[in-house]
Design a protein around this motif. Structure first.
Motif, PDB file in Angstrom:
ATOM      1  N   ALA A  13       0.872  -1.170   0.000  1.00  0.00           N
ATOM      2  CA  ALA A  13       0.000   0.000   0.000  1.00  0.00           C
ATOM      3  C   ALA A  13       0.908   1.218   0.000  1.00  0.00           C
ATOM      4  O   ALA A  13       1.947   1.232   0.662  1.00  0.00           O
ATOM      5  N   LEU A  14       0.531   2.231  -0.747  1.00  0.00           N
ATOM      6  CA  LEU A  14       1.338   3.448  -0.897  1.00  0.00           C
ATOM      7  C   LEU A  14       0.485   4.657  -0.563  1.00  0.00           C
ATOM      8  O   LEU A  14      -0.632   4.790  -1.059  1.00  0.00           O
ATOM      9  N   PHE A  15       1.020   5.533   0.287  1.00  0.00           N
ATOM     10  CA  PHE A  15       0.336   6.779   0.654  1.00  0.00           C
ATOM     11  C   PHE A  15       1.353   7.903   0.687  1.00  0.00           C
ATOM     12  O   PHE A  15       2.502   7.692   1.088  1.00  0.00           O
ATOM     13  N   VAL A  16       0.940   9.099   0.297  1.00  0.00           N
ATOM     14  CA  VAL A  16       1.739  10.279   0.603  1.00  0.00           C
ATOM     15  C   VAL A  16       1.374  10.676   2.024  1.00  0.00           C
ATOM     16  O   VAL A  16       0.235  10.503   2.452  1.00  0.00           O
ATOM     17  N   VAL A  17       2.342  11.165   2.771  1.00  0.00           N
ATOM     18  CA  VAL A  17       2.101  11.605   4.140  1.00  0.00           C
ATOM     19  C   VAL A  17       1.801  13.097   4.052  1.00  0.00           C
ATOM     20  O   VAL A  17       2.706  13.934   4.090  1.00  0.00           O
ATOM     21  N   ALA A  18       0.518  13.380   3.861  1.00  0.00           N
ATOM     22  CA  ALA A  18       0.078  14.757   3.610  1.00  0.00           C
ATOM     23  C   ALA A  18      -1.395  14.883   3.957  1.00  0.00           C
ATOM     24  O   ALA A  18      -2.127  13.891   3.907  1.00  0.00           O
ATOM     25  N   PRO A  19      -1.831  16.093   4.290  1.00  0.00           N
ATOM     26  CA  PRO A  19      -3.258  16.288   4.556  1.00  0.00           C
ATOM     27  C   PRO A  19      -4.056  16.207   3.257  1.00  0.00           C
ATOM     28  O   PRO A  19      -3.497  16.242   2.163  1.00  0.00           O
ATOM     29  N   GLU A  20      -5.378  16.115   3.405  1.00  0.00           N
ATOM     30  CA  GLU A  20      -6.242  16.035   2.221  1.00  0.00           C
ATOM     31  C   GLU A  20      -6.290  17.354   1.462  1.00  0.00           C
ATOM     32  O   GLU A  20      -6.561  17.373   0.278  1.00  0.00           O
ATOM     33  N   HIS A  21      -6.026  18.450   2.133  1.00  0.00           N
ATOM     34  CA  HIS A  21      -6.008  19.766   1.492  1.00  0.00           C
ATOM     35  C   HIS A  21      -4.562  20.111   1.113  1.00  0.00           C
ATOM     36  O   HIS A  21      -3.647  19.339   1.375  1.00  0.00           O
ATOM     37  N   VAL A  22      -4.360  21.261   0.508  1.00  0.00           N
ATOM     38  CA  VAL A  22      -3.007  21.710   0.172  1.00  0.00           C
ATOM     39  C   VAL A  22      -2.265  21.982   1.476  1.00  0.00           C
ATOM     40  O   VAL A  22      -2.688  22.814   2.269  1.00  0.00           O
ATOM     41  N   GLY A  23      -1.175  21.262   1.703  1.00  0.00           N
ATOM     42  CA  GLY A  23      -0.370  21.465   2.900  1.00  0.00           C
ATOM     43  C   GLY A  23       0.579  22.630   2.695  1.00  0.00           C
ATOM     44  O   GLY A  23       0.981  22.932   1.569  1.00  0.00           O
ATOM     45  N   GLN A  24       0.927  23.283   3.800  1.00  0.00           N
ATOM     46  CA  GLN A  24       1.787  24.458   3.696  1.00  0.00           C
ATOM     47  C   GLN A  24       3.149  24.229   4.338  1.00  0.00           C
ATOM     48  O   GLN A  24       3.304  23.425   5.249  1.00  0.00           O
ATOM     49  N   THR A  25       4.115  25.010   3.849  1.00  0.00           N
ATOM     50  CA  THR A  25       5.469  25.022   4.383  1.00  0.00           C
ATOM     51  C   THR A  25       6.010  26.439   4.278  1.00  0.00           C
ATOM     52  O   THR A  25       5.562  27.216   3.429  1.00  0.00           O
ATOM     53  N   THR A  26       6.976  26.754   5.126  1.00  0.00           N
ATOM     54  CA  THR A  26       7.706  28.017   4.992  1.00  0.00           C
ATOM     55  C   THR A  26       9.072  27.768   4.373  1.00  0.00           C
ATOM     56  O   THR A  26       9.795  28.704   4.062  1.00  0.00           O
ATOM     57  N   SER A  27       9.416  26.524   4.170  1.00  0.00           N
ATOM     58  CA  SER A  27      10.738  26.140   3.679  1.00  0.00           C
ATOM     59  C   SER A  27      10.806  26.155   2.144  1.00  0.00           C
ATOM     60  O   SER A  27       9.895  25.688   1.469  1.00  0.00           O
ATOM     61  N   ALA A  28      11.911  26.657   1.625  1.00  0.00           N
ATOM     62  CA  ALA A  28      12.129  26.614   0.179  1.00  0.00           C
ATOM     63  C   ALA A  28      12.444  25.198  -0.288  1.00  0.00           C
ATOM     64  O   ALA A  28      12.160  24.836  -1.427  1.00  0.00           O
ATOM     65  N   LYS A  29      13.022  24.401   0.611  1.00  0.00           N
ATOM     66  CA  LYS A  29      13.416  23.028   0.266  1.00  0.00           C
ATOM     67  C   LYS A  29      12.943  22.067   1.350  1.00  0.00           C
ATOM     68  O   LYS A  29      13.753  21.462   2.062  1.00  0.00           O
TER      69      LYS A  29
END
Length: 184
Positions: A13-29
């Motif tokens: 089974a494969l999943f991205v570890v992310a919320p269902e909505h657009v996740g946010q970051t302050t990091s460029a990388k």
């Protein structure tokens, strides 16, 4: 995660570890994370793709090392020389390539990420408390929170309390199935 009946016993089974909505970051990388419930067969290629809103060609399309264990795995954008621009949304995916000649059989997990500026409130809180997962989570910065917590886990891999904290963070965004397998 979607699997065919014929591949259920052969393909993790494969999943991205992310919320269902657009996740946010302050990091460029930032780091991105994916989860497999078991080690893929050596014949299965794991591929990472990053797209921006404007380009036709992917910013990154790379074969990843095959995971040697089940669980959560990190993709560091810094390793691929790519930087996220503020205010732009990016689609990213991880694919299990079952047959390179018939890509319609790929198992694909996808999510979105948006780089946002660090607010003055966040800057002052980081200065006072440090750049912890809870500080980022309170600010709604999913990728920064999971990255900070995963950095702690990388530094202290035997710490069950940290693994439990990551599982709690995963459950908070509805990633219950991943949370069960994330505590190892």
């Amino acid at each position: 995660c979607i699997r065919d009946r014929g591949t259920r016993d052969k393909v993790p089974a494969l999943f991205v570890v992310a919320p269902e909505h657009v996740g946010q970051t302050t990091s460029a990388k930032p780091s991105l994370f994916y989860f497999v419930d078991r080690v893929p067969d050596a014949s299965i290629r794991v591929e990472f793709t990053l797209l921006d809103e404007e380009s036709i060609e992917p910013l990154v399309q790379k074969v990843l090392p095959t995971p040697k264990r089940a669980g959560v795995h990190r993709i560091r954008l810094a390793d691929y020389g790519v930087q996220l621009d503020p205010g732009a949304e990016y689609e990213w995916s991880v694919a299990l390539v079952l047959d390179p000649k018939e890509r319609s059989k790929d198992i694909v997990a996808t999510s979105w990420i948006d780089r946002v500026p660090q607010s003055p409130e966040l800057k002052s809180r980081i200065a006072a408390e440090g750049a912890s997962a809870s500080v980022y989570a309170d600010a709604g910065l999913w990728y920064d929170a999971i990255g900070a917590l995963s950095d702690q886990i990388d530094s202290d891999p035997g710490n069950v309390q940290l693994a439990e904290q990551r599982a709690d963070l995963l459950r908070q965004v509805g990633l219950d199935e991943i949370a069960k397998g994330a505590v190892q």
